[in-house]
Design a protein around this motif. Sequence first.
Motif, PDB file in Angstrom:
ATOM      1  N   GLY A 163       0.816  -1.272  -0.132  1.00 14.94           N
ATOM      2  CA  GLY A 163       0.076  -0.032  -0.150  1.00 14.94           C
ATOM      3  C   GLY A 163       0.746   1.148  -0.380  1.00 14.94           C
ATOM      4  N   GLU A 164       0.630   2.047   0.853  1.00 18.11           N
ATOM      5  CA  GLU A 164       1.313   3.244   0.908  1.00 18.11           C
ATOM      6  C   GLU A 164       2.447   3.246   2.072  1.00 18.11           C
ATOM      7  N   GLU A 165       2.825   2.223   2.425  1.00 18.59           N
ATOM      8  CA  GLU A 165       3.797   2.139   3.633  1.00 18.59           C
ATOM      9  C   GLU A 165       5.175   1.635   2.934  1.00 18.59           C
ATOM     10  N   TYR A 166       6.019   2.450   3.404  1.00 20.34           N
ATOM     11  CA  TYR A 166       7.392   2.626   2.932  1.00 20.34           C
ATOM     12  C   TYR A 166       8.635   2.577   4.079  1.00 20.34           C
ATOM     13  N   ALA A 167       9.625   2.164   3.633  1.00 21.56           N
ATOM     14  CA  ALA A 167      10.746   2.460   4.673  1.00 21.56           C
ATOM     15  C   ALA A 167      12.243   2.518   4.034  1.00 21.56           C
ATOM     16  N   SER A 186      10.519   4.445   9.025  1.00 19.23           N
ATOM     17  CA  SER A 186       9.210   4.191   8.097  1.00 19.23           C
ATOM     18  C   SER A 186       8.414   5.050   7.986  1.00 19.23           C
ATOM     19  N   TRP A 187       7.476   5.220   6.978  1.00 21.01           N
ATOM     20  CA  TRP A 187       6.568   6.097   6.738  1.00 21.01           C
ATOM     21  C   TRP A 187       5.253   5.649   6.092  1.00 21.01           C
ATOM     22  N   THR A 188       4.279   6.612   6.099  1.00 24.76           N
ATOM     23  CA  THR A 188       3.008   6.473   5.105  1.00 24.76           C
ATOM     24  C   THR A 188       3.208   7.580   4.111  1.00 24.76           C
ATOM     25  N   GLN A 189       3.019   7.291   2.954  1.00 22.58           N
ATOM     26  CA  GLN A 189       3.026   8.393   1.711  1.00 22.58           C
ATOM     27  C   GLN A 189       1.513   8.797   1.714  1.00 22.58           C
ATOM     28  N   LEU A 190       1.223  10.041   1.901  1.00 26.54           N
ATOM     29  CA  LEU A 190      -0.080  10.539   1.691  1.00 26.54           C
ATOM     30  C   LEU A 190      -0.109  11.676   0.723  1.00 26.54           C
ATOM     31  N   GLY A 191      -0.017  11.488  -0.493  1.00 29.09           N
ATOM     32  CA  GLY A 191       0.246  12.379  -1.538  1.00 29.09           C
ATOM     33  C   GLY A 191       1.436  12.521  -1.695  1.00 29.09           C
ATOM     34  N   ARG A 242      18.713  10.236   4.922  1.00 27.30           N
ATOM     35  CA  ARG A 242      18.218   9.629   3.465  1.00 27.30           C
ATOM     36  C   ARG A 242      16.856  10.038   3.157  1.00 27.30           C
ATOM     37  N   ALA A 243      15.909   9.873   4.552  1.00 27.56           N
ATOM     38  CA  ALA A 243      14.711  10.188   4.011  1.00 27.56           C
ATOM     39  C   ALA A 243      14.273  11.641   3.599  1.00 27.56           C
ATOM     40  N   ALA A 244      15.195  12.534   4.427  1.00 30.13           N
ATOM     41  CA  ALA A 244      15.087  14.134   3.669  1.00 30.13           C
ATOM     42  C   ALA A 244      15.426  14.303   2.426  1.00 30.13           C
ATOM     43  N   ASP A 245      16.621  13.578   2.026  1.00 27.16           N
ATOM     44  CA  ASP A 245      17.008  13.532   0.601  1.00 27.16           C
ATOM     45  C   ASP A 245      16.017  12.868  -0.572  1.00 27.16           C
ATOM     46  N   PHE A 246      15.293  11.899   0.025  1.00 31.90           N
ATOM     47  CA  PHE A 246      14.426  11.304  -0.913  1.00 31.90           C
ATOM     48  C   PHE A 246      13.018  12.234  -0.907  1.00 31.90           C
ATOM     49  N   ALA A 247      12.689  12.887   0.223  1.00 27.85           N
ATOM     50  CA  ALA A 247      11.795  13.784   0.295  1.00 27.85           C
ATOM     51  C   ALA A 247      12.294  15.044  -0.945  1.00 27.85           C
ATOM     52  N   ARG A 248      13.298  15.366  -0.706  1.00 34.21           N
ATOM     53  CA  ARG A 248      13.735  16.575  -1.677  1.00 34.21           C
ATOM     54  C   ARG A 248      13.923  16.153  -3.197  1.00 34.21           C
ATOM     55  N   GLU A 249      14.329  15.113  -3.500  1.00 36.25           N
ATOM     56  CA  GLU A 249      14.247  14.351  -4.818  1.00 36.25           C
ATOM     57  C   GLU A 249      12.917  14.421  -5.385  1.00 36.25           C
ATOM     58  N   LYS A 250      11.971  14.091  -4.505  1.00 35.58           N
ATOM     59  CA  LYS A 250      10.541  13.620  -5.111  1.00 35.58           C
ATOM     60  C   LYS A 250       9.723  15.031  -4.951  1.00 35.58           C
ATOM     61  N   VAL A 284       3.065  14.008   0.974  1.00 41.87           N
ATOM     62  CA  VAL A 284       3.592  14.055   2.388  1.00 41.87           C
ATOM     63  C   VAL A 284       4.111  12.599   2.736  1.00 41.87           C
ATOM     64  N   MET A 285       5.271  12.644   3.455  1.00 40.26           N
ATOM     65  CA  MET A 285       5.772  11.351   4.111  1.00 40.26           C
ATOM     66  C   MET A 285       5.566  11.552   5.535  1.00 40.26           C
ATOM     67  N   VAL A 286       4.441  10.513   6.232  1.00 38.19           N
ATOM     68  CA  VAL A 286       4.151  10.632   7.512  1.00 38.19           C
ATOM     69  C   VAL A 286       5.191   9.701   8.256  1.00 38.19           C
ATOM     70  N   VAL A 287       6.270  10.316   8.893  1.00 38.01           N
ATOM     71  CA  VAL A 287       7.277   9.376   9.498  1.00 38.01           C
ATOM     72  C   VAL A 287       6.814   9.096  10.953  1.00 38.01           C
ATOM     73  N   GLU A 288       6.611   7.744  10.850  1.00 40.11           N
ATOM     74  CA  GLU A 288       6.043   7.087  12.177  1.00 40.11           C
ATOM     75  C   GLU A 288       7.151   6.601  13.141  1.00 40.11           C
ATOM     76  N   HIS A 289       8.193   5.963  12.465  1.00 37.19           N
ATOM     77  CA  HIS A 289       9.126   5.095  13.190  1.00 37.19           C
ATOM     78  C   HIS A 289      10.504   5.066  12.759  1.00 37.19           C
ATOM     79  N   THR A 290      11.483   5.347  13.597  1.00 46.10           N
ATOM     80  CA  THR A 290      12.938   5.100  13.435  1.00 46.10           C
ATOM     81  C   THR A 290      13.249   3.899  14.244  1.00 46.10           C
ATOM     82  N   PHE A 291      13.939   3.007  13.890  1.00 42.34           N
ATOM     83  CA  PHE A 291      14.631   1.886  14.621  1.00 42.34           C
ATOM     84  C   PHE A 291      16.144   1.765  14.471  1.00 42.34           C
TER      85      PHE A 291
END
Length: 94
Positions: free
Chosen positions: A10-14, A28-33, A59-67, A35-42
């Motif tokens: 679904g919309e769950e990524y990591a 990990s995050w849920t992709q909502l349009g 890495r997540a921030a760089d991905f957000a910038r790329e997209k 917006v990456m809703v980052v829920e967990h870091t382990f």
Amino acid sequence: MEFELTNRGGEEYAFQHKEGEHVDAEISWTQLGDVMVVEHTFVDDSLRGQGVAKQLLNRAADFAREKNYKIEAVCSYVVASFDKSTDYDDVKVS
């Protein structure tokens, strides 16, 4: 350290780092349009104190910038990082 982008369904990524089949670090995050809703870091105990959580967030921030996405922080680590640093101001949901 390299992190692999994983679709968990679904919309769950990591972004994950694995040692063999064992996941020892992930963000990990849920992709909502756009917006990456980052829920967990382990980070496994074996990697603590080495800046791995920051590497994951970067890495997540760089991905957000790329997209051209924004990040909504739910995870307590990400919330604290956003509060402490201006490094993520361009990607955080205001």
